[in-house]
Design an enzyme around this catalytic site. Sequence first.
Site, PDB file in Angstrom:
ATOM      1  N   TYR A 297       0.844  -1.198   0.000  1.00 27.04           N
ATOM      2  CA  TYR A 297       0.000   0.000   0.000  1.00 27.04           C
ATOM      3  C   TYR A 297       0.877   1.245   0.000  1.00 27.04           C
ATOM      4  O   TYR A 297       1.659   1.473   0.908  1.00 27.04           O
ATOM      5  CB  TYR A 297      -0.891  -0.017   1.231  1.00 27.04           C
ATOM      6  CG  TYR A 297      -2.089   0.896   1.164  1.00 27.04           C
ATOM      7  CD1 TYR A 297      -3.320   0.407   0.737  1.00 27.04           C
ATOM      8  CD2 TYR A 297      -2.008   2.222   1.550  1.00 27.04           C
ATOM      9  CE1 TYR A 297      -4.444   1.231   0.693  1.00 27.04           C
ATOM     10  CE2 TYR A 297      -3.121   3.058   1.508  1.00 27.04           C
ATOM     11  CZ  TYR A 297      -4.336   2.550   1.082  1.00 27.04           C
ATOM     12  OH  TYR A 297      -5.444   3.366   1.041  1.00 27.04           O
ATOM     13  N   TYR A 341      -5.803   5.476  -7.049  1.00 27.65           N
ATOM     14  CA  TYR A 341      -6.010   5.381  -5.602  1.00 27.65           C
ATOM     15  C   TYR A 341      -7.417   4.862  -5.354  1.00 27.65           C
ATOM     16  O   TYR A 341      -8.384   5.608  -5.320  1.00 27.65           O
ATOM     17  CB  TYR A 341      -5.820   6.754  -4.966  1.00 27.65           C
ATOM     18  CG  TYR A 341      -6.084   6.796  -3.469  1.00 27.65           C
ATOM     19  CD1 TYR A 341      -5.372   5.994  -2.594  1.00 27.65           C
ATOM     20  CD2 TYR A 341      -7.019   7.681  -2.943  1.00 27.65           C
ATOM     21  CE1 TYR A 341      -5.596   6.052  -1.230  1.00 27.65           C
ATOM     22  CE2 TYR A 341      -7.243   7.752  -1.580  1.00 27.65           C
ATOM     23  CZ  TYR A 341      -6.538   6.938  -0.722  1.00 27.65           C
ATOM     24  OH  TYR A 341      -6.769   7.003   0.626  1.00 27.65           O
TER      25      TYR A 341
END
Length: 388
Positions: A297, A341
């Site tokens: 991430y 995102y």
Amino acid sequence: MTLHRADTLGGRAAVVGIGATEFSKDSGRSELKLAVEAVRAALDDAGLGPGDVDGMVTFTMDTSPEITVAQAAGIGELSFFSRVHYGGGAACATVQQAALAVAAGIAEVVVCYRAFNERSGRRFGAGVQRREPSAEGAALGWNLPAGLLTPASWVAMAAQRYLYAYGLTPEAFGQVAVVGRRHAARNPAAYFYGKPITLADHAASRWIVEPLRLLDCCQETDGGQALVVTTAERARDLPHPPAVIRAAAQGAGRAQEQMTSYYRDDLTGLPESAVVARQLWRTSGLRPADIDVGILYDHFTPFVLMQLEEFGFCAPGEAADFVAAGGLPLNTHGGQLGEAYLHGMNGIAEAVRQLRGTSVNQVPGAARVLVTAGTGVPTSGLVLGADG
């Protein structure tokens, strides 16, 4: 006190379908429509229909509830529905909850999804505005008067300490940005397709909050991503090779807050990731050297380095050199820095593509992929593997 033994979930469920909308800065349609498009695409990919679905999982901070998406997508009765808290930290936990449901026989086909207009609508990067009173708001209240108003400012505090502790410069963060954009440049689905960067580009990008520059920060994106999870047995009868869930875990560390855990003894690591790492390694029986691809991430570059260290790929302070040396194929879709995102859900989809052998940046023979979720908050992670 966290578990000191392997759990029994590993190998009992698999991801069998992935689907997404285009990734954009202005989708021109509602978040509900984005969610439905992604769910239908994932079901088509899995060779299943809306009538096969009996469970749905999403995040909190979502404007499209499970039952509303189910209705709009033509899905009928549900025997399982759930939401996971803590923003991007929930990504892998949605798959964990789906796997728990199918392993326990509560549901047979569960769809996990995330869809939002995070660029054209509500922007997470805008920081705290008109927050309702809550325990989490009280924790933020200690930091807001000092000017720590946005996610970038919260991460910058830990990032500065990391650089100081290990005698590094912000160029260390640039290594992560360059790798992500290199992969994004070859990915037609990525917003930064055809636009690689260099370390010099990183160093020339404007400051956001020192020591973070613009190219250390993830995008804001409109779009949707969905995943389909079912039993390992049923997965073998579906069109694509299954991505077997070898291990799944959630983790919160001591003195955990959302992005502002400044009262810990050490700010140079991510204890919540260490909790997840221990459980993933215990349950999967794997170690860092066994992992073929890492999908970590990357909302902010410093936390990618800290994750590599918490998961044991390298020693503390050595992650920038590890990335520069190509120690692990990393974020082969371009990550949230380069592709989109979507709170990490697009990263899970990339892990599935790697195991299928269909990634645009395919790692030859990829059979074991580590996926992580948002850090600085209570988080989650997965080890996905090829069947057999």
